[in-house]
Design a protein around this motif. Sequence first.
Motif, mmCIF file in Angstrom:
data_model
loop_
_atom_site.group_PDB
_atom_site.id
_atom_site.type_symbol
_atom_site.label_atom_id
_atom_site.label_comp_id
_atom_site.label_asym_id
_atom_site.label_seq_id
_atom_site.Cartn_x
_atom_site.Cartn_y
_atom_site.Cartn_z
ATOM 1 N N LEU A 75 -74.342 -69.778 7.667
ATOM 2 C CA LEU A 75 -73.069 -69.113 7.939
ATOM 3 C C LEU A 75 -72.866 -68.933 9.439
ATOM 4 C CD1 LEU A 75 -70.581 -67.698 6.748
ATOM 5 C CD2 LEU A 75 -71.917 -65.579 6.697
ATOM 6 N N LEU A 76 -73.916 -68.556 10.136
ATOM 7 C CA LEU A 76 -73.821 -68.399 11.582
ATOM 8 C C LEU A 76 -73.576 -69.735 12.275
ATOM 9 C CD1 LEU A 76 -76.750 -65.874 12.158
ATOM 10 C CD2 LEU A 76 -74.313 -65.391 12.354
ATOM 11 N N ALA A 77 -74.201 -70.807 11.756
ATOM 12 C CA ALA A 77 -73.977 -72.130 12.340
ATOM 13 C C ALA A 77 -72.520 -72.548 12.195
ATOM 14 C CB ALA A 77 -74.901 -73.153 11.676
ATOM 15 N N TRP A 78 -71.937 -72.259 11.043
ATOM 16 C CA TRP A 78 -70.510 -72.573 10.833
ATOM 17 C C TRP A 78 -69.637 -71.765 11.788
ATOM 18 C CZ3 TRP A 78 -66.703 -69.135 9.160
ATOM 19 C CH2 TRP A 78 -65.457 -69.695 8.898
ATOM 20 N N GLY A 79 -69.951 -70.474 11.937
ATOM 21 C CA GLY A 79 -69.167 -69.638 12.838
ATOM 22 C C GLY A 79 -69.278 -70.073 14.285
ATOM 23 N N ALA A 80 -70.496 -70.493 14.694
ATOM 24 C CA ALA A 80 -70.685 -70.942 16.074
ATOM 25 C C ALA A 80 -69.857 -72.187 16.358
ATOM 26 C CB ALA A 80 -72.164 -71.208 16.336
ATOM 27 N N LYS A 81 -69.815 -73.125 15.388
ATOM 28 C CA LYS A 81 -69.013 -74.338 15.580
ATOM 29 C C LYS A 81 -67.525 -74.012 15.646
ATOM 30 C CE LYS A 81 -72.240 -77.513 13.324
ATOM 31 N NZ LYS A 81 -72.454 -78.431 12.169
ATOM 32 N N ARG A 82 -67.099 -73.066 14.830
ATOM 33 C CA ARG A 82 -65.680 -72.699 14.828
ATOM 34 C C ARG A 82 -65.273 -72.114 16.166
ATOM 35 N NH1 ARG A 82 -62.887 -67.936 11.145
ATOM 36 N NH2 ARG A 82 -60.842 -68.016 12.162
ATOM 37 N N TRP A 83 -66.070 -71.165 16.668
ATOM 38 C CA TRP A 83 -65.717 -70.542 17.944
ATOM 39 C C TRP A 83 -65.871 -71.522 19.111
ATOM 40 C CZ3 TRP A 83 -67.752 -66.231 14.860
ATOM 41 C CH2 TRP A 83 -66.793 -65.218 14.689
ATOM 42 N N ALA A 84 -66.839 -72.459 18.981
ATOM 43 C CA ALA A 84 -67.013 -73.439 20.046
ATOM 44 C C ALA A 84 -65.786 -74.346 20.154
ATOM 45 C CB ALA A 84 -68.268 -74.271 19.799
ATOM 46 N N SER A 85 -65.175 -74.639 19.022
ATOM 47 C CA SER A 85 -63.991 -75.494 19.050
ATOM 48 C C SER A 85 -62.785 -74.798 19.654
ATOM 49 C CB SER A 85 -63.647 -75.944 17.620
ATOM 50 O OG SER A 85 -63.276 -74.825 16.816
ATOM 51 N N GLU A 86 -62.830 -73.465 19.715
ATOM 52 C CA GLU A 86 -61.726 -72.708 20.287
ATOM 53 C C GLU A 86 -61.907 -72.454 21.777
ATOM 54 O OE1 GLU A 86 -61.422 -69.145 18.040
ATOM 55 O OE2 GLU A 86 -60.866 -70.155 16.161
ATOM 56 N N GLY A 87 -63.005 -72.977 22.359
ATOM 57 C CA GLY A 87 -63.250 -72.766 23.785
ATOM 58 C C GLY A 87 -64.125 -71.550 24.018
ATOM 59 N N GLU A 88 -63.655 -70.601 24.812
ATOM 60 C CA GLU A 88 -64.419 -69.406 25.130
ATOM 61 C C GLU A 88 -64.663 -68.590 23.871
ATOM 62 O OE1 GLU A 88 -64.188 -65.512 28.090
ATOM 63 O OE2 GLU A 88 -62.639 -67.045 28.136
ATOM 64 N N PRO A 89 -65.914 -68.122 23.650
ATOM 65 C CA PRO A 89 -66.231 -67.416 22.402
ATOM 66 C C PRO A 89 -65.448 -66.139 22.218
ATOM 67 C CG PRO A 89 -68.037 -67.232 23.979
ATOM 68 C CD PRO A 89 -67.091 -68.240 24.527
ATOM 69 N N GLY A 90 -65.086 -65.456 23.296
ATOM 70 C CA GLY A 90 -64.300 -64.247 23.177
ATOM 71 C C GLY A 90 -65.054 -63.125 22.507
ATOM 72 N N GLY A 132 -69.405 -60.311 15.967
ATOM 73 C CA GLY A 132 -70.174 -60.854 14.856
ATOM 74 C C GLY A 132 -71.672 -60.692 15.054
ATOM 75 N N LEU A 133 -72.157 -60.970 16.274
ATOM 76 C CA LEU A 133 -73.586 -60.835 16.540
ATOM 77 C C LEU A 133 -74.030 -59.379 16.494
ATOM 78 C CD1 LEU A 133 -74.124 -63.436 19.424
ATOM 79 C CD2 LEU A 133 -74.679 -63.692 17.008
ATOM 80 N N CYS A 134 -73.234 -58.488 17.074
ATOM 81 C CA CYS A 134 -73.585 -57.060 17.045
ATOM 82 C C CYS A 134 -73.618 -56.536 15.608
ATOM 83 C CB CYS A 134 -72.585 -56.257 17.879
ATOM 84 S SG CYS A 134 -72.763 -56.460 19.661
ATOM 85 N N SER A 135 -72.624 -56.940 14.818
ATOM 86 C CA SER A 135 -72.585 -56.496 13.421
ATOM 87 C C SER A 135 -73.769 -57.049 12.648
ATOM 88 C CB SER A 135 -71.271 -56.938 12.771
ATOM 89 O OG SER A 135 -70.158 -56.408 13.454
ATOM 90 N N GLY A 136 -74.086 -58.321 12.880
ATOM 91 C CA GLY A 136 -75.197 -58.934 12.164
ATOM 92 C C GLY A 136 -76.529 -58.305 12.486
ATOM 93 N N GLU A 158 -73.922 -73.058 22.394
ATOM 94 C CA GLU A 158 -73.373 -72.577 23.662
ATOM 95 C C GLU A 158 -72.575 -71.296 23.471
ATOM 96 O OE1 GLU A 158 -70.538 -74.202 27.331
ATOM 97 O OE2 GLU A 158 -71.212 -75.553 25.736
ATOM 98 N N ALA A 159 -71.802 -71.222 22.378
ATOM 99 C CA ALA A 159 -71.004 -70.028 22.122
ATOM 100 C C ALA A 159 -71.888 -68.812 21.881
ATOM 101 C CB ALA A 159 -70.079 -70.260 20.917
ATOM 102 N N VAL A 160 -73.005 -69.026 21.169
ATOM 103 C CA VAL A 160 -73.941 -67.930 20.904
ATOM 104 C C VAL A 160 -74.592 -67.466 22.194
ATOM 105 C CG1 VAL A 160 -76.089 -67.315 19.736
ATOM 106 C CG2 VAL A 160 -74.358 -68.653 18.531
ATOM 107 N N GLU A 161 -75.020 -68.405 23.029
ATOM 108 C CA GLU A 161 -75.646 -68.048 24.300
ATOM 109 C C GLU A 161 -74.689 -67.261 25.187
ATOM 110 O OE1 GLU A 161 -78.665 -68.381 25.246
ATOM 111 O OE2 GLU A 161 -79.505 -69.667 23.695
ATOM 112 N N ALA A 162 -73.421 -67.671 25.211
ATOM 113 C CA ALA A 162 -72.447 -66.958 26.036
ATOM 114 C C ALA A 162 -72.235 -65.534 25.527
ATOM 115 C CB ALA A 162 -71.121 -67.719 26.052
ATOM 116 N N ALA A 163 -72.158 -65.378 24.198
ATOM 117 C CA ALA A 163 -71.974 -64.043 23.627
ATOM 118 C C ALA A 163 -73.217 -63.181 23.847
ATOM 119 C CB ALA A 163 -71.655 -64.152 22.136
ATOM 120 N N ALA A 164 -74.397 -63.792 23.697
ATOM 121 C CA ALA A 164 -75.639 -63.050 23.913
ATOM 122 C C ALA A 164 -75.754 -62.586 25.363
ATOM 123 C CB ALA A 164 -76.839 -63.916 23.532
ATOM 124 N N GLU A 165 -75.286 -63.406 26.291
ATOM 125 C CA GLU A 165 -75.317 -63.012 27.697
ATOM 126 C C GLU A 165 -74.423 -61.800 27.939
ATOM 127 O OE1 GLU A 165 -75.964 -62.576 31.634
ATOM 128 O OE2 GLU A 165 -77.101 -63.751 30.183
#
Length: 441
Positions: free
Chosen positions: A238-253, A259-263, A293-300
Amino acid sequence: MGASRDPLEAVLVAVPVVVLACGVAAALMRRLGQTAVVGEILVGILLGPSLLGWLWPAGSRWLLPGEVLPYLGVLGNLGLLVFMFLVGLEFDPGLLRGRGRAVAVVSQACVWIPLGLGSLLALAMYGVLAPDGVGRAEFVLFVAVAMSVTAFPVLARILKDQGLYGTPVGALAMACAAVADVVAWCLLALVVALAQPRGSGGADAAGAGGAGAGWGIAGMGVLAGVFLAGMWWGVRPLLAWGAKRWASEGEPGAGMVVGLCSGLCLSAYATNAMGVHALFGAFVFGAVVPRAEAVEAAAERMRAFAVPVLLPLFFVGSGLKTDVGLLGGGAAWLWAVAVLAVAVAGKWGGGAGAALLAGQPVRDAVTLGALMNCRGVTELVVLNVGLGLGVIGPELFTALVLMALVTTAVTGPVVRALRGRGRGREGAGADGTAAPVGLRR
């Protein structure tokens, strides 16, 4: 005056003072070749009864009044959960490949030798330092576990600073620390299971108590297995699907951050509810999150606030429980010295000896033993769990905190002397590359 203050007002004073003091101390320690953790532990001790509370009790009560400490504890534990998530995010199982024999020998030696020596020491201390009503089994096992911990994230930071992160000895140290800490965390879960039926609370240490306190050890193990399976085969895709979705939208925002904080909070809640410490859930969630990349940006983004602002509050909480004055008697200091000697002999001596038996060169073996002797923030987490459960008292807690401080502080200089390498600049290794998101401690 302190009793009538609004808790919000007290928090608004305490947080900036603590964060700024920890920031200054961390910067100073880095200039001295130490990690930030050493400075933050020192600030916590100095703001507690060991110095400020001794020199200026009224000022200490005004700055950190009793009614504000639970709020600071909650904020600090949230920062700690984020930090453990970041550690899990940087955990690399690939470090175990190709080094099976050496990893097995050294990691197990760095668990069972300290456990054995710690158990003998704990048996000797039981009649003197164990709190009333604590069983011999949980007291001995907890002290043994405290001796066997290695600070995986601090170790990674030291390796990065010394330019050893990608070298054979660095990879071997990381792999051994990972395996050893998995065993130590499992043993800590056993201590929690043994101690909780006595009715002790553990909320002070990031919620060590839980709805699963009545479960037996076997039931807790089954629930933990179900949790791990669900995280790997359910949450990870599920997280892999979400990461691909947000990556396709550019900046993770904000969506990815939310999502990561909630998880991580829900994962921490799940392990807490089944009777295992909440930190297990945060770490496992980080370990199953896909490296995108989207996960790394959000984690940062999470790291940029939680690590420098929230996490220091955890160290202050530990420092406020650390009172060097409790070791005023000669006998108490002898016990503290014995704790330090056993800790160093078990980890450094055991790790170096095992590495020699595994065929490592002498310098690499001694370096590996020194690296495995590093404890840092992981040790403080374990000690706060034990104090929150009532398995150890304030006097032994103080001795163990001082042991964690000394063993962490000597690791960097010893490794630097053994390897003959200079420090890399903060936030980068010797090659100038940026440190991983979760290892900037």
